[in-house]
Write an enzyme that holds these catalytic residues in place. Sequence first.
Site, PDB file in Angstrom:
ATOM      1  N   CYS A  63      -2.637   9.405   1.703  1.00  0.00           N
ATOM      2  CA  CYS A  63      -2.612   8.764   1.100  1.00  0.00           C
ATOM      3  C   CYS A  63      -4.115   9.114  -0.615  1.00  0.00           C
ATOM      4  O   CYS A  63      -3.547   8.200  -1.583  1.00  0.00           O
ATOM      5  CB  CYS A  63      -2.635   7.367   0.629  1.00  0.00           C
ATOM      6  SG  CYS A  63      -3.179   5.553   1.127  1.00  0.00           S
ATOM      7  N   GLU A  68       1.231  -1.348   0.186  1.00  0.00           N
ATOM      8  CA  GLU A  68      -0.026  -0.051  -0.197  1.00  0.00           C
ATOM      9  C   GLU A  68       1.136   0.845   0.013  1.00  0.00           C
ATOM     10  O   GLU A  68       1.866   1.588   0.514  1.00  0.00           O
ATOM     11  CB  GLU A  68      -0.658  -0.223   1.199  1.00  0.00           C
ATOM     12  CG  GLU A  68      -2.157  -1.100   1.177  1.00  0.00           C
ATOM     13  CD  GLU A  68      -3.408  -0.792   0.249  1.00  0.00           C
ATOM     14  OE1 GLU A  68      -2.634   0.009  -0.332  1.00  0.00           O
ATOM     15  OE2 GLU A  68      -4.029  -1.822   0.051  1.00  0.00           O
TER      16      GLU A  68
HETATM   17  P1  NDP Z   1       7.770   5.086   5.195  1.00  0.00           P
HETATM   18  O1  NDP Z   1       7.888   4.334   3.520  1.00  0.00           O
HETATM   19  O2  NDP Z   1       9.253   6.028   5.404  1.00  0.00           O
HETATM   20  O3  NDP Z   1       7.614   4.044   6.547  1.00  0.00           O
HETATM   21  C1  NDP Z   1       6.939   3.124   6.491  1.00  0.00           C
HETATM   22  C2  NDP Z   1       7.005   1.894   7.573  1.00  0.00           C
HETATM   23  O4  NDP Z   1       8.133   1.411   6.930  1.00  0.00           O
HETATM   24  C3  NDP Z   1       7.725   2.220   8.960  1.00  0.00           C
HETATM   25  O5  NDP Z   1       7.224   1.860   9.859  1.00  0.00           O
HETATM   26  C4  NDP Z   1       9.510   2.801   8.739  1.00  0.00           C
HETATM   27  O6  NDP Z   1      10.086   2.676   9.525  1.00  0.00           O
HETATM   28  C5  NDP Z   1       9.332   1.491   8.136  1.00  0.00           C
HETATM   29  N1  NDP Z   1      10.155   1.228   7.052  1.00  0.00           N
HETATM   30  C6  NDP Z   1      11.163   1.685   6.282  1.00  0.00           C
HETATM   31  N2  NDP Z   1      12.226   1.709   6.201  1.00  0.00           N
HETATM   32  C7  NDP Z   1      12.305  -0.098   6.071  1.00  0.00           C
HETATM   33  C8  NDP Z   1      13.020  -1.097   5.933  1.00  0.00           C
HETATM   34  N3  NDP Z   1      13.984  -0.798   4.692  1.00  0.00           N
HETATM   35  N4  NDP Z   1      12.191  -2.237   5.994  1.00  0.00           N
HETATM   36  C9  NDP Z   1      11.065  -2.548   6.777  1.00  0.00           C
HETATM   37  N5  NDP Z   1      10.340  -1.321   6.807  1.00  0.00           N
HETATM   38  C10 NDP Z   1      11.089  -0.070   7.136  1.00  0.00           C
HETATM   39  O7  NDP Z   1       6.456   5.666   4.808  1.00  0.00           O
HETATM   40  P2  NDP Z   1       5.485   7.125   5.842  1.00  0.00           P
HETATM   41  O8  NDP Z   1       5.864   6.340   7.346  1.00  0.00           O
HETATM   42  O9  NDP Z   1       6.543   8.032   6.072  1.00  0.00           O
HETATM   43  O10 NDP Z   1       4.398   7.133   6.018  1.00  0.00           O
HETATM   44  C11 NDP Z   1       3.909   8.030   4.457  1.00  0.00           C
HETATM   45  C12 NDP Z   1       3.788   7.148   3.049  1.00  0.00           C
HETATM   46  O11 NDP Z   1       2.724   5.875   3.791  1.00  0.00           O
HETATM   47  C13 NDP Z   1       3.266   8.244   1.719  1.00  0.00           C
HETATM   48  O12 NDP Z   1       4.272   7.961   0.513  1.00  0.00           O
HETATM   49  C14 NDP Z   1       2.139   7.452   1.940  1.00  0.00           C
HETATM   50  O13 NDP Z   1       1.168   8.162   0.494  1.00  0.00           O
HETATM   51  C15 NDP Z   1       2.167   6.088   2.117  1.00  0.00           C
HETATM   52  N6  NDP Z   1       0.777   5.793   2.272  1.00  0.00           N
HETATM   53  C16 NDP Z   1       0.190   4.798   2.104  1.00  0.00           C
HETATM   54  C17 NDP Z   1      -1.287   4.477   1.808  1.00  0.00           C
HETATM   55  C18 NDP Z   1      -1.792   3.499   1.560  1.00  0.00           C
HETATM   56  O14 NDP Z   1      -2.910   2.580   1.797  1.00  0.00           O
HETATM   57  N7  NDP Z   1      -1.920   3.277   0.264  1.00  0.00           N
HETATM   58  C19 NDP Z   1      -1.846   4.973   3.349  1.00  0.00           C
HETATM   59  C20 NDP Z   1      -1.028   5.501   4.165  1.00  0.00           C
HETATM   60  C21 NDP Z   1       0.238   6.225   3.652  1.00  0.00           C
HETATM   61  P3  NDP Z   1      10.250   3.799  10.240  1.00  0.00           P
HETATM   62  O15 NDP Z   1       9.306   4.784  11.096  1.00  0.00           O
HETATM   63  O16 NDP Z   1      11.014   3.623  12.064  1.00  0.00           O
HETATM   64  O17 NDP Z   1      11.668   3.974   9.494  1.00  0.00           O
END
Ligand code: NDP
Length: 523
Positions: free
Chosen positions: A286, A252
């Site tokens: 999103c 997602e």
């Molecule tokens: P990120 O991609 O930065 O982080 C998402 C999650 O992944 C966090 O828990 C993060 O941890 C973790 N993470 C980071 N690096 C890794 C890795 N290498 N391996 C595994 N996990 C990892 O997104 P954001 O939190 O900044 O969220 C915003 C984004 O989410 C936007 O692009 C938005 O569009 C998308 N989004 C999509 C939705 C959908 O349903 N399609 C709904 C809501 C948001 P940590 O936070 O600790 O870095």
Amino acid sequence: MTEQTGEHGREANGPGSNAPGERVVTFAPATGAPLADLAVASADEVRRVVARARRAQQAWAVLPVEERAHRLLRLRDALAEHIDDLVDTLSLECGKPRQEALVHEVMPLLDFTGWIAERAPRALAPEGTTLHLMKHRTGEVRHVPRGVIAVISPWNFPLLIPMATVVEALAAGSACVVKPSELTPLVLLQAKAIYDSTGLPEDLFGVVVGTGATGQALVDAGIDHCVFTGAVATGRKVAAACGARLVPCTMELGGKAPLVACEDCDLERTARAIVFGGFANSGQACVAVERVYAHQAIYAHLLARVRELVAELRQGDPARGDVDLGAIIFSEQLAVAERHVDDAVKKGARVVCGGKRLPGPGLFFEPTVLADCDHSMTVMRTEIFGPIVPFMRVQSEDEAVALANDSTLGLNAYVFTKNRAAARRLAERLEAGSVVVNDVWSNYATAEAPFGGIKQSGFGRVHGEQSLRDLCDTKYVSFDRLHPLSRDPVWFPYTARSYAWLRRGAGLLFGHGSLAKRVGSLF
Ligand code: NDP
């Protein structure tokens, strides 16, 4: 390709590490006040949580789905007893208005939990199949619990996004381990504490607090499926890690939702939808309205009405009184918003209102409307994830569709028109996982609606009955209907006689003048 992805400043921080002693420290975005200082789960701890979840899942999976669903209602009831506590935490941790915490997160979670509990028995029931050819046999498609589902979630809806999947996974007979965003872990820990108070098996739902490295460790901990919600750039890494382990995943990812305002739209509703859809959750969604394509006949009026409505919005710390717009959760997003505005203005856009961050310590960006935008500007091409709505004038439906589809992302799209036939036509042509007519956002809160994207917005679906089946393995069981022959005619030995017999059958079934040709198909 980074130009149109949902990337933003988060990647710049790197994935962190989960070295012993590392901590996650969180702040209230509306005030800058420190909130929590939590130990990061080490890779060993993550593996232990997954192993415990697997053991708990084995006992859980053998319960009839009706029983699992019935027990999940306890979770719904317990969450309902803590509505105000959950709203308080969400509002503090995300700086979001209490009404948004209630309506965008707590209420849909309660509704989804009840709906999933009611639907799971039917959605997961074995499906008998009548075979069109092998009439002597019959088949059954079964939905088998997959095991341990990992959920890696972002910071913008830190309760609803992970917990909806927890509920779906548990109903489908799996266990779940969640890695919340390091920026907003508190509300999920609160939900876990509420879950533990219900008497449901504690290990069945685990939480591992940490950074990106903790997410990596979770993917590597022997899970059976990963539901990832986050940025496109991170999604690529997580999908690659899942691919290397041949673990199925649901992605997602980012959105860049276009809103097409047709010449005949209800101007007042469209203007209000743009303001709500662009600025609710301070645009950190999103499904936010990220670009408006307005027909030239209504462009000026629509823009003027949007400007009036934005002027009425109240912005500030939700703890200090009624506000419509809360804080920006992740400080990097302020710089992202500024870069979009600067780039657009340099290329000829007009700032209709807003355009700046507010002085700290809280993290706020003014609700911003940009006019006269075009596709040379980043604001029309890359995910904003902040309170900015750019407008572009279009001459026709065809132009609006071409521009809306000129994106690598395809999550939500919105159409405003009074003409139902035009709405259907546009819904068909717009490249998106969901198209919503004369409304914004509502599909995400609809329990029945499968939600997800196409193109670089991801793959797989959450919510709806499909989410339950997506989290299961499919097992096909084939039975004999009639007493079988000792030797099947297609088995060994192959002889000239058996070949001739089968060849006659092929002609009868598929040849000129065959049954299949005469009736179009055999069934
Ligand atoms: P990120 O991609 O930065 O982080 C998402 C999650 O992944 C966090 O828990 C993060 O941890 C973790 N993470 C980071 N690096 C890794 C890795 N290498 N391996 C595994 N996990 C990892 O997104 P954001 O939190 O900044 O969220 C915003 C984004 O989410 C936007 O692009 C938005 O569009 C998308 N989004 C999509 C939705 C959908 O349903 N399609 C709904 C809501 C948001 P940590 O936070 O600790 O870095």
